[in-house]
Design a protein around this motif. Structure first.
Motif, PDB file in Angstrom:
ATOM      1  N   TYR A 158     -50.852 -36.786 -20.940  1.00 10.70           N
ATOM      2  CA  TYR A 158     -50.237 -37.923 -20.413  1.00 10.70           C
ATOM      3  C   TYR A 158     -50.723 -38.372 -19.364  1.00 10.70           C
ATOM      4  O   TYR A 158     -50.666 -38.117 -18.251  1.00 10.70           O
ATOM      5  CB  TYR A 158     -48.672 -37.952 -19.961  1.00 10.70           C
ATOM      6  CG  TYR A 158     -47.630 -37.604 -21.251  1.00 10.70           C
ATOM      7  CD1 TYR A 158     -47.078 -38.439 -22.061  1.00 10.70           C
ATOM      8  CD2 TYR A 158     -47.482 -36.238 -21.524  1.00 10.70           C
ATOM      9  CE1 TYR A 158     -46.416 -38.166 -23.124  1.00 10.70           C
ATOM     10  CE2 TYR A 158     -46.616 -35.942 -22.695  1.00 10.70           C
ATOM     11  CZ  TYR A 158     -45.961 -36.971 -23.492  1.00 10.70           C
ATOM     12  OH  TYR A 158     -45.186 -36.397 -24.426  1.00 10.70           O
ATOM     13  N   ASP A 160     -50.751 -41.448 -17.651  1.00 10.32           N
ATOM     14  CA  ASP A 160     -50.142 -42.141 -16.544  1.00 10.32           C
ATOM     15  C   ASP A 160     -48.962 -41.452 -16.005  1.00 10.32           C
ATOM     16  O   ASP A 160     -48.315 -41.995 -15.139  1.00 10.32           O
ATOM     17  CB  ASP A 160     -49.834 -43.557 -17.095  1.00 10.32           C
ATOM     18  CG  ASP A 160     -48.883 -43.326 -18.205  1.00 10.32           C
ATOM     19  OD1 ASP A 160     -48.734 -42.119 -18.861  1.00 10.32           O
ATOM     20  OD2 ASP A 160     -48.269 -44.221 -18.865  1.00 10.32           O
ATOM     21  N   ARG A 161     -48.536 -40.103 -16.290  1.00 13.22           N
ATOM     22  CA  ARG A 161     -47.489 -39.651 -15.646  1.00 13.22           C
ATOM     23  C   ARG A 161     -47.521 -38.026 -15.889  1.00 13.22           C
ATOM     24  O   ARG A 161     -48.562 -37.571 -16.544  1.00 13.22           O
ATOM     25  CB  ARG A 161     -46.225 -40.160 -16.350  1.00 13.22           C
ATOM     26  CG  ARG A 161     -45.975 -39.604 -18.039  1.00 13.22           C
ATOM     27  CD  ARG A 161     -44.916 -40.140 -18.730  1.00 13.22           C
ATOM     28  NE  ARG A 161     -45.312 -41.626 -19.008  1.00 13.22           N
ATOM     29  CZ  ARG A 161     -44.389 -42.339 -19.511  1.00 13.22           C
ATOM     30  NH1 ARG A 161     -43.218 -42.150 -19.732  1.00 13.22           N
ATOM     31  NH2 ARG A 161     -44.848 -43.610 -20.017  1.00 13.22           N
TER      32      ARG A 161
END
Length: 223
Positions: A158, A160-161
């Protein structure tokens, strides 16, 4: 008598007696003077001894007091060092726990394995490029294998996170989610049922939605 007249002998006797009395008086005076100085010198010697003893006693008491003070300072310093050492050990232990990788104890694994039904299927996902998360997922994989479950491993990215902790989200139509939740609860393993978005990148993706999903996120850092 001896050719000396009685008068002359009497005169000599008187002279001798007078000289004897004078000598006796002189001896008495000398004896008194000697006694006086003997007493005086004895008192001075005794006083000197008393002064020396009192000085020795005072010095001894001073040394004793200094030794007690030094001992108190040393004891206080030792207590301070012990406190500092205890605090250092505590911080070291906290750091060790903080940096230590997550692991499943033998009793936890046994409870988890024994609580799973004899057959099931699970997608065991973990955060890609995270050795700690991979290590924990492999421990789960061993427990699933011992329980006779089918496992599909999946590395998720992931960009972005970051997901922290363990996730076991609900899946519609999957008969394996309920048994998985039950086994995690019995074993005392904390988990979240929060839905996870599809990963932008994944390796070993399983298309079988009947499988339960167990995702091992990264270890949450200390606050």
């Amino acid at each position: 008598m001896f050719g000396v007249s009685a008068g002359t002998a009497l005169s000599w006797a008187n002279d001798i007696r007078i000289w004897a009395m004078a000598f006796a008086a002189f001896a008495g005076i000398v004896s008194w003077i000697a006694s006086y100085y003997q007493l005086k010198f004895s008192a001075e010697v005794s006083a000197e001894k008393d002064r020396a003893f009192n000085q020795y006693k005072a010095e001894a008491e001073e040394r004793t007091a200094q030794a007690l003070a030094d001992a108190a300072v040393a004891k206080e310093r030792a207590a301070s060092l012990e406190k500092e050492a205890a605090e250092a050990r505590l911080k070291q232990e906290e750091l060790r726990r903080t940096l230590a990788w997550r692991s499943l104890s033998a009793s936890t694994v046994e409870k988890f394995r024994a609580s799973l039904p004899e057959a099931g299927a699970v997608t065991l996902a973990y955060t890609a490029n995270d050795p700690e998360a991979l290590s924990l997922s492999l421990q789960f994989a061993e427990a699933f294998t011992q329980a006779g479950w089918q496992i599909s491993m999946e590395a998720r990215t992931y960009p972005d996170r970051i997901f922290f902790g363990v996730y076991a989200p609900y899946r519609l139509g999957s008969p394996n989610v309920g048994p998985l939740h039950s086994a995690l609860s019995v074993a005392g393993i904390g988990f979240s049922t929060e839905p996870l978005p599809p990963p932008p990148m994944a390796f070993g993706v399983s298309r079988d939605n009947t499988r339960a999903l167990l995702f091992i996120g990264s270890k949450k850092p200390p606050l």
